[in-house]
Design an enzyme around this catalytic site. Structure first.
Site, short mmCIF file in Angstrom:
data_model
loop_
_atom_site.label_atom_id
_atom_site.label_comp_id
_atom_site.label_asym_id
_atom_site.label_seq_id
_atom_site.Cartn_x
_atom_site.Cartn_y
_atom_site.Cartn_z
N SER A 169 45.23 33.36 39.22
CA SER A 169 44.47 32.47 38.75
C SER A 169 44.70 32.43 37.16
O SER A 169 44.98 33.39 36.41
CB SER A 169 42.99 32.89 39.00
N TYR A 229 35.34 38.71 38.29
CA TYR A 229 36.45 38.05 38.91
C TYR A 229 37.71 37.83 37.91
O TYR A 229 38.69 37.99 38.44
CB TYR A 229 36.01 36.41 39.11
#
Length: 255
Positions: A146, A161
């Site tokens: 990501s 995350y």
């Protein structure tokens, strides 16, 4: 077909029941690859399979797997080896997490669940995919990282995350270096905001939606198909010199 070399090859997509995963399953099938869709929920997988139309649907099968559990991943790769005798492409997209909150007050249980769901899962997939590919002397693995693996999470409460995705990039680079001479290519994609079911709930909040769009210079977030197209390129012969480096696909988010 843009990638004729994929016809007749075997591709695995974890977390393939929706969003980026399902778009990638469909894209591989369209190229004539035999595709294994791995996910936890059989009902969601059946629903997903119904969205794949025509001859492509015949190329796709489902295998149950929770990628945060080593036994599940081992069984998945063993089943692929037994049925197909090979694994040419793997897209490690599956992931899950728990609520953690801000670092100063974060929940330890949620932290560990997030690490297992997004980082340990990537390790486990590599752990069992690499030996299978080494036996045949070739293969491509793409991990879903990501842009948040390259920077801090843009909203409070997302540190776990972001930390997990930073870990995925480090894991990807290290595994790529370990296996490059053996003929394996291992890489990662770093998407920005993507129109998936997980993000749809954010877009319902006008303030959050405005902030997400502000972070995306293109003015609109990516479609799942756009990200799938990048995964296929990384797996293709056209990306033969891409080893270890993450591919940023973010509409200008990190520019």
């Amino acid at each position: 077909m843009p990638y004729p070399e994929m016809e007749g090859k075997v591709a695995l997509v974890t977390g393939g029941s929706s969003g980026i995963g399902l778009a990638t399953v469909t894209a591989f099938a369209r190229e004539g690859a035999t595709v294994i869709l791995a996910s936890r929920s059989e009902s969601r997988a059946k629903t997903a399979l119904k969205t794949i139309k025509g001859a492509e649907r015949e190329n796709v099968s489902w295998i149950a797997c929770d990628v945060s559990k080593g036994k599940d991943v081992a069984k998945l790769c063993a089943a692929i080896a037994k049925k197909h005798g090979r694994l040419d492409y793997a897209f490690n997209n599956g992931g899950s997490g728990g609520y953690v909150g801000p670092v100063a007050t974060g929940d330890e249980t949620g932290w560990r669940k997030t690490m297992d769901g997004y980082l340990t899962s990537a390790f486990l997939c590599l752990r069992y995919q690499i030996p299978l590919m080494l036996e045949q002397g070739h293969g491509v693995i793409v991990n879903n990282a990501s842009v948040d693996g390259l920077r801090g999470y843009p909203f409070p409460g997302g540190a776990a995350y972001s930390a997990a995705k930073h870990g995925v990039i480090g894991l990807t680079r290290s595994a790529a270096l370990e296996n490059a001479k053996a003929g394996l290519r291992i890489g990662a994609i770093c998407p920005g905001w993507v129109d998936t079911p997980a993000i749809a709930r954010y877009l319902k909040d006008p303030k959050l939606k405005a902030e997400i769009l502000r972070q995306t210079p293109r003015g609109k977030i990516a479609s799942a198909d756009e990200i799938a197209a990048s995964v296929l390129w990384l797996c293709s012969d056209g990306a033969s010199y891409m080893i270890g480096s993450p591919l940023i696909i973010d509409g200008g988010y990190m520019a």
